[in-house]
Write an enzyme that holds these catalytic residues in place. Structure first.
Site, PDB file in Angstrom:
ATOM      1  CD  GLU A   1      19.961  11.230  64.958  1.00 38.98           C
ATOM      2  OE1 GLU A   1      20.585  12.037  64.234  1.00 38.98           O
ATOM      3  OE2 GLU A   1      19.799  10.040  64.650  1.00 38.98           O
TER       4      GLU A   1
ATOM      5  CD  GLU B   1      25.758  27.386  56.839  1.00 38.39           C
ATOM      6  OE1 GLU B   1      25.847  28.574  57.196  1.00 38.39           O
ATOM      7  OE2 GLU B   1      25.216  27.041  55.778  1.00 38.39           O
TER       8      GLU B   1
END
Length: 156
Positions: free
Chosen positions: A64, A121
C-alpha cells in the site's frame, strides 16, 4: 466510491462491515513523517489501505505504501491496533465499516515520492508542522502514537 468518516458522532450509522486495514508511520533519517493527501476526501493521512487475501499485514502495508507514495519501506515495529467502534466509515453503496487498522513504524528503503490514483500529494512533514495539516482525528492519534517512544503497542 464516496465515503464519510464519523468519529465519536452519535448520528453515525451503525456498522455492518469490518475489513482489516494497515497504515505506516514512515520516518526518514531526519525524523520527518511520510504523509499523503487523499484523493477521496482531501485529508492528509498516513499511507495504507486494506489487506488483500493471500498477503500478511506486513506485506499489505509495504504494498500500500509503495502504491500510494512510490516508496519501498521496511517495517520496524508495531505502533498499535485501532478498532474503536465509535469510528465508522460510511460508503455510498451502503457499507458502513467499523475501524480496524493495524499501524506500523517503518523506514524508507528505496524509491522516489510520487502521487497515485489514491494520493494527490506525497510529502515529508516535520512533526512540528503536523498541526497545520487537515488530518482526521483518528489518523492523528496513530501519528502521535507512532512518534512516541512507547514501550508497548497501543490497542483499542
Amino acid at each position: 466510491m464516496a465515503k464519510r468518516d464519523y468519529y465519536n458522532d452519535p448520528t453515525a450509522p451503525k456498522a455492518n462491515s469490518l475489513v482489516p486495514a494497515v497504515a505506516a508511520v514512515v520516518r526518514d533519517e531526519v525524523g520527518r513523517v511520510l504523509m499523503i493527501r487523499r484523493m477521496d476526501n482531501d485529508l492528509y493521512a498516513l499511507p495504507g489501505g486494506t489487506q488483500d487475501i493471500g498477503e500478511t499485514v506486513v506485506q499489505a502495508v509495504v504494498r500500500e505504501t509503495q502504491e500510494e507514495t512510490g516508496l519501498i519501506i521496511e517495517v520496524t515495529g508495531l505502533v498499535g491496533i485501532y478498532s474503536d467502534p465509535r469510528h465508522v466509515i460510511a460508503y455510498d453503496d451502503g457499507e458502513v465499516r467499523q475501524e480496524f487498522a493495524i499501524c506500523f513504524r517503518a523506514r524508507p528503503l528505496a524509491g522516489e515520492p510520487r502521487t497515485s490514483s489514491e494520493s494527490k500529494e506525497v510529502l515529508w512533514v516535520d512533526p512540528a508542522q503536523l498541526g497545520a495539516l487537515n488530518i482526521h482525528p483518528s489518523v492523528r492519534i496513530r501519528i502521535d502514537h507512532g512518534l512516541e517512544d512507547r514501550p508497548k503497542p497501543f490497542y483499542w
